[in-house]
Design a protein around this motif. Structure first.
Motif, PDB file in Angstrom:
ATOM      1  N   GLU A 177       0.826  -1.201   0.000  1.00 14.41           N
ATOM      2  CA  GLU A 177       0.000   0.000   0.000  1.00 14.41           C
ATOM      3  C   GLU A 177       0.868   1.261   0.000  1.00 14.41           C
ATOM      4  O   GLU A 177       0.561   2.238  -0.694  1.00 14.41           O
ATOM      5  CB  GLU A 177      -0.935   0.021   1.217  1.00 14.41           C
ATOM      6  N   GLN A 178       1.969   1.231   0.777  1.00 13.47           N
ATOM      7  CA  GLN A 178       2.874   2.367   0.787  1.00 13.47           C
ATOM      8  C   GLN A 178       3.472   2.614  -0.594  1.00 13.47           C
ATOM      9  O   GLN A 178       3.587   3.765  -1.042  1.00 13.47           O
ATOM     10  CB  GLN A 178       3.988   2.134   1.808  1.00 13.47           C
ATOM     11  N   ALA A 179       3.839   1.537  -1.285  1.00 14.91           N
ATOM     12  CA  ALA A 179       4.416   1.680  -2.622  1.00 14.91           C
ATOM     13  C   ALA A 179       3.397   2.264  -3.593  1.00 14.91           C
ATOM     14  O   ALA A 179       3.706   3.156  -4.398  1.00 14.91           O
ATOM     15  CB  ALA A 179       4.928   0.328  -3.124  1.00 14.91           C
ATOM     16  N   PHE A 180       2.161   1.755  -3.529  1.00 12.46           N
ATOM     17  CA  PHE A 180       1.113   2.280  -4.414  1.00 12.46           C
ATOM     18  C   PHE A 180       0.828   3.754  -4.112  1.00 12.46           C
ATOM     19  O   PHE A 180       0.664   4.569  -5.022  1.00 12.46           O
ATOM     20  CB  PHE A 180      -0.174   1.466  -4.263  1.00 12.46           C
ATOM     21  N   ALA A 181       0.766   4.093  -2.813  1.00 12.76           N
ATOM     22  CA  ALA A 181       0.496   5.478  -2.428  1.00 12.76           C
ATOM     23  C   ALA A 181       1.606   6.406  -2.919  1.00 12.76           C
ATOM     24  O   ALA A 181       1.351   7.505  -3.421  1.00 12.76           O
ATOM     25  CB  ALA A 181       0.340   5.579  -0.913  1.00 12.76           C
ATOM     26  N   ALA A 182       2.864   5.975  -2.773  1.00 18.87           N
ATOM     27  CA  ALA A 182       3.989   6.783  -3.244  1.00 18.87           C
ATOM     28  C   ALA A 182       3.948   6.934  -4.766  1.00 18.87           C
ATOM     29  O   ALA A 182       4.217   8.017  -5.306  1.00 18.87           O
ATOM     30  CB  ALA A 182       5.299   6.150  -2.800  1.00 18.87           C
ATOM     31  N   GLY A 183       3.599   5.857  -5.462  1.00 19.79           N
ATOM     32  CA  GLY A 183       3.526   5.929  -6.921  1.00 19.79           C
ATOM     33  C   GLY A 183       2.436   6.880  -7.391  1.00 19.79           C
ATOM     34  O   GLY A 183       2.657   7.686  -8.313  1.00 19.79           O
ATOM     35  N   ARG A 184       1.273   6.806  -6.778  1.00 16.62           N
ATOM     36  CA  ARG A 184       0.187   7.725  -7.136  1.00 16.62           C
ATOM     37  C   ARG A 184       0.588   9.173  -6.871  1.00 16.62           C
ATOM     38  O   ARG A 184       0.309  10.068  -7.677  1.00 16.62           O
ATOM     39  CB  ARG A 184      -1.068   7.385  -6.328  1.00 16.62           C
ATOM     40  N   THR A 185       1.239   9.384  -5.723  1.00 14.63           N
ATOM     41  CA  THR A 185       1.636  10.743  -5.357  1.00 14.63           C
ATOM     42  C   THR A 185       2.656  11.296  -6.339  1.00 14.63           C
ATOM     43  O   THR A 185       2.569  12.452  -6.769  1.00 14.63           O
ATOM     44  CB  THR A 185       2.194  10.766  -3.934  1.00 14.63           C
ATOM     45  N   ALA A 186       3.642  10.485  -6.692  1.00  6.03           N
ATOM     46  CA  ALA A 186       4.669  10.939  -7.637  1.00  6.03           C
ATOM     47  C   ALA A 186       4.058  11.281  -8.987  1.00  6.03           C
ATOM     48  O   ALA A 186       4.408  12.298  -9.606  1.00  6.03           O
ATOM     49  CB  ALA A 186       5.739   9.857  -7.794  1.00  6.03           C
ATOM     50  N   ALA A 187       3.127  10.447  -9.454  1.00  2.00           N
ATOM     51  CA  ALA A 187       2.490  10.711 -10.742  1.00  2.00           C
ATOM     52  C   ALA A 187       1.672  11.999 -10.699  1.00  2.00           C
ATOM     53  O   ALA A 187       1.678  12.792 -11.653  1.00  2.00           O
ATOM     54  CB  ALA A 187       1.606   9.535 -11.131  1.00  2.00           C
ATOM     55  N   LEU A 188       0.971  12.224  -9.587  1.00  2.00           N
ATOM     56  CA  LEU A 188       0.138  13.426  -9.480  1.00  2.00           C
ATOM     57  C   LEU A 188       0.985  14.688  -9.379  1.00  2.00           C
ATOM     58  O   LEU A 188       0.724  15.679 -10.066  1.00  2.00           O
ATOM     59  CB  LEU A 188      -0.778  13.312  -8.263  1.00  2.00           C
ATOM     60  N   LEU A 189       2.019  14.661  -8.531  1.00  2.37           N
ATOM     61  CA  LEU A 189       2.845  15.862  -8.337  1.00  2.37           C
ATOM     62  C   LEU A 189       3.568  16.261  -9.620  1.00  2.37           C
ATOM     63  O   LEU A 189       3.897  17.429  -9.813  1.00  2.37           O
ATOM     64  CB  LEU A 189       3.870  15.632  -7.226  1.00  2.37           C
ATOM     65  N   GLY A 190       3.785  15.314 -10.490  1.00  2.00           N
ATOM     66  CA  GLY A 190       4.457  15.622 -11.744  1.00  2.00           C
ATOM     67  C   GLY A 190       3.541  16.184 -12.810  1.00  2.00           C
ATOM     68  O   GLY A 190       4.016  16.574 -13.881  1.00  2.00           O
ATOM     69  N   SER A 191       2.228  16.270 -12.533  1.00  3.20           N
ATOM     70  CA  SER A 191       1.291  16.691 -13.584  1.00  3.20           C
ATOM     71  C   SER A 191       0.410  17.868 -13.182  1.00  3.20           C
ATOM     72  O   SER A 191      -0.495  18.220 -13.930  1.00  3.20           O
ATOM     73  CB  SER A 191       0.387  15.512 -13.970  1.00  3.20           C
ATOM     74  N   ILE A 192       0.666  18.487 -12.018  1.00  2.03           N
ATOM     75  CA  ILE A 192      -0.171  19.598 -11.573  1.00  2.03           C
ATOM     76  C   ILE A 192       0.705  20.823 -11.315  1.00  2.03           C
ATOM     77  O   ILE A 192       1.931  20.716 -11.207  1.00  2.03           O
ATOM     78  CB  ILE A 192      -0.968  19.245 -10.300  1.00  2.03           C
ATOM     79  N   ASP A 193       0.068  21.988 -11.204  1.00  2.48           N
ATOM     80  CA  ASP A 193       0.810  23.231 -11.033  1.00  2.48           C
ATOM     81  C   ASP A 193       1.183  23.449  -9.566  1.00  2.48           C
ATOM     82  O   ASP A 193       0.925  22.599  -8.704  1.00  2.48           O
ATOM     83  CB  ASP A 193       0.011  24.409 -11.584  1.00  2.48           C
ATOM     84  N   ALA A 194       1.799  24.616  -9.297  1.00  7.85           N
ATOM     85  CA  ALA A 194       2.299  24.890  -7.950  1.00  7.85           C
ATOM     86  C   ALA A 194       1.185  24.893  -6.913  1.00  7.85           C
ATOM     87  O   ALA A 194       1.334  24.326  -5.818  1.00  7.85           O
ATOM     88  CB  ALA A 194       3.029  26.241  -7.941  1.00  7.85           C
ATOM     89  N   ALA A 195       0.042  25.526  -7.248  1.00  3.05           N
ATOM     90  CA  ALA A 195      -1.067  25.564  -6.291  1.00  3.05           C
ATOM     91  C   ALA A 195      -1.592  24.158  -6.018  1.00  3.05           C
ATOM     92  O   ALA A 195      -1.929  23.813  -4.876  1.00  3.05           O
ATOM     93  CB  ALA A 195      -2.185  26.454  -6.823  1.00  3.05           C
ATOM     94  N   GLY A 196      -1.665  23.327  -7.060  1.00  5.97           N
ATOM     95  CA  GLY A 196      -2.118  21.948  -6.873  1.00  5.97           C
ATOM     96  C   GLY A 196      -1.145  21.148  -6.020  1.00  5.97           C
ATOM     97  O   GLY A 196      -1.562  20.372  -5.143  1.00  5.97           O
ATOM     98  N   LYS A 197       0.155  21.332  -6.253  1.00  5.49           N
ATOM     99  CA  LYS A 197       1.161  20.642  -5.431  1.00  5.49           C
ATOM    100  C   LYS A 197       0.995  21.032  -3.965  1.00  5.49           C
ATOM    101  O   LYS A 197       1.083  20.186  -3.062  1.00  5.49           O
ATOM    102  CB  LYS A 197       2.570  20.997  -5.907  1.00  5.49           C
ATOM    103  N   ALA A 198       0.760  22.339  -3.718  1.00  8.48           N
ATOM    104  CA  ALA A 198       0.599  22.799  -2.338  1.00  8.48           C
ATOM    105  C   ALA A 198      -0.612  22.141  -1.684  1.00  8.48           C
ATOM    106  O   ALA A 198      -0.556  21.755  -0.504  1.00  8.48           O
ATOM    107  CB  ALA A 198       0.463  24.319  -2.313  1.00  8.48           C
ATOM    108  N   LYS A 199      -1.717  22.022  -2.417  1.00 14.73           N
ATOM    109  CA  LYS A 199      -2.907  21.375  -1.853  1.00 14.73           C
ATOM    110  C   LYS A 199      -2.612  19.932  -1.465  1.00 14.73           C
ATOM    111  O   LYS A 199      -2.990  19.467  -0.381  1.00 14.73           O
ATOM    112  CB  LYS A 199      -4.046  21.411  -2.865  1.00 14.73           C
ATOM    113  N   VAL A 200      -1.920  19.216  -2.338  1.00 17.15           N
ATOM    114  CA  VAL A 200      -1.595  17.812  -2.063  1.00 17.15           C
ATOM    115  C   VAL A 200      -0.666  17.710  -0.860  1.00 17.15           C
ATOM    116  O   VAL A 200      -0.868  16.871   0.033  1.00 17.15           O
ATOM    117  CB  VAL A 200      -0.959  17.159  -3.306  1.00 17.15           C
TER     118      VAL A 200
END
Length: 373
Positions: A172-195
């Motif tokens: 679960e930790q690996a999946f969570a880290a993978g999802r997070t990495a994929a999301l942070l690489g595709s959103i802007d600064a404000a979106g990164k801050a929200k996450v």
């Protein structure tokens, strides 16, 4: 008979014109008018009766009467004779020259009108483009927010059991880290801050004390999970996800970014109040204009004892040794609300290149960064 009568009248008129005989041509015209006018009158009269009301018919007749009366008055007043005599006195050559000037002036006006029309088309096209870009930006923001909301729900379902307790096995930790990495690489600064705020406030970035056998997070007895900076395990380890990232002017208050790799990250203008940068790699990071009020760069109370993280040494969270952020070559220009302890630590460990950027200067504070070989 009427059609044949019209054809005969036309034939007589054409014959008279061909023979150049005025009487025969006039007779043909008269016959044609006598035969055609009643037909046209009946059609027009019926059309007027069908399409116009009595009041409208009266207005039409009155308008025609006024027009004829005006022409009659102008004739009585010899207006047309005056116009004719005036025309005889005009120098038409001068009028022709004036006409040429007027034509040239008209061409200039047409050119100006064409330029104005082209300019208006440009303005309209520009406004449409701006509006389209605005709508596209709004759509992108909505799409990004939907993506982030889906991520929040997905992470919650992934690491929590039915009772709301953490159930973050290694997979679960690996999946969570993978999802997070994929999301942070595709959103802007404000979106990164929200996450990052979501993950930090949810304690998913904080190292938690674990049961040595089961690996489960341990409750602290006060309704939360116990923090263990030395041996704890994070649900999501950011690692290098934010290396070189642009999070400028973002709201990162109270976020736990400890141990994260923020090498060359753009943090300019960020609100970093109470953020945790202990053991964070801020090498060549841009902190221009950031608000660092209460930001933790190291543990312990004495910056003289604190030092940056080390790959080979165990951090001492009491004295601050090896718990500090790596701030070498970071840009601290116009940083806001920097405390004396923060200034001393950053001056000691930021290196010669960055010491001149620290507000208040570094006079009297030693440079502890080893010289480059």
């Amino acid at each position: 008979m009427t059609i044949w009568g019209n054809l005969i009248a036309i034939t007589i008129m054409v014959f008279g014109l061909w023979r150049n005989d005025t009487l025969i041509a006039a007779a043909g015209c008269a016959i044609a008018l006598v035969l055609s006018i009643p037909i046209i009158y009946r059609g027009v009269r019926q059309e007027l009766l069908d399409s116009l009301s009595p009041a409208q018919r009266l207005q039409l007749v009155a308008s025609i009467t006024v027009l004829i009366a005006i022409v009659g008055l102008l004739q009585i007043l010899e207006f047309f004779e005056y116009v004719s005599s005036f025309s005889d006195r005009i120098d038409w050559n001068a009028v022709g020259a004036s006409g040429e000037w007027g034509g040239a002036f008209g061409q200039i006006l047409i050119a100006i009108l064409a330029v104005y029309i082209a300019w208006r088309q440009y303005i309209i096209s520009r406004d449409l483009t701006i509006e389209q870009n605005r709508l596209t930006t709004q759509q992108n923001i909505l799409t990004q927010q939907q993506t982030i909301d889906t991520y929040f729900q997905g992470i919650s379902d992934l690491v929590l059991d039915d009772n709301g307790f953490l159930e973050d096995w290694p997979q679960e930790q690996a999946f969570a880290a993978g999802r997070t990495a994929a999301l942070l690489g595709s959103i802007d600064a404000a979106g990164k801050a929200k996450v990052l705020r979501f993950l930090s406030q949810s304690k998913l970035l904080t190292p938690l004390r674990r049961d040595r056998r089961l690996g489960r997070a341990i409750l602290d007895g006060d309704g939360g999970y116990d923090e263990d900076r030395l041996y704890g395990v994070r649900v999501i380890d950011l690692g290098v996800m934010l290396a070189g990232a642009d999070v400028s002017r973002a709201d990162l208050r109270w976020t736990d970014l400890s141990d994260a790799n923020l090498i060359r990250a753009n943090l300019s203008g960020c609100d970093l109040v109470k953020a945790n940068f202990s053991r964070t790699i801020l090498y060549e990071a841009n902190l221009t204009g950031a608000d660092v009020k209460g930001t933790r760069f190291f543990y312990g109370k004495d910056p003289e004892l604190a030092s940056p993280r080390s790959r080979n040494e165990i951090p001492n969270y009491t004295t601050g040794e090896f718990t500090g952020a790596v701030v070498e070559n970071a840009d601290f220009t116009d940083v806001q609300e920097m405390s004396e302890e923060q200034r001393k630590y950053c001056c000691m460990w930021c290196g010669d290149k960055s010491r001149s950027t620290i507000p208040g200067g570094c006079e009297g504070i030693p440079n502890r960064v080893p010289p480059k070989k």
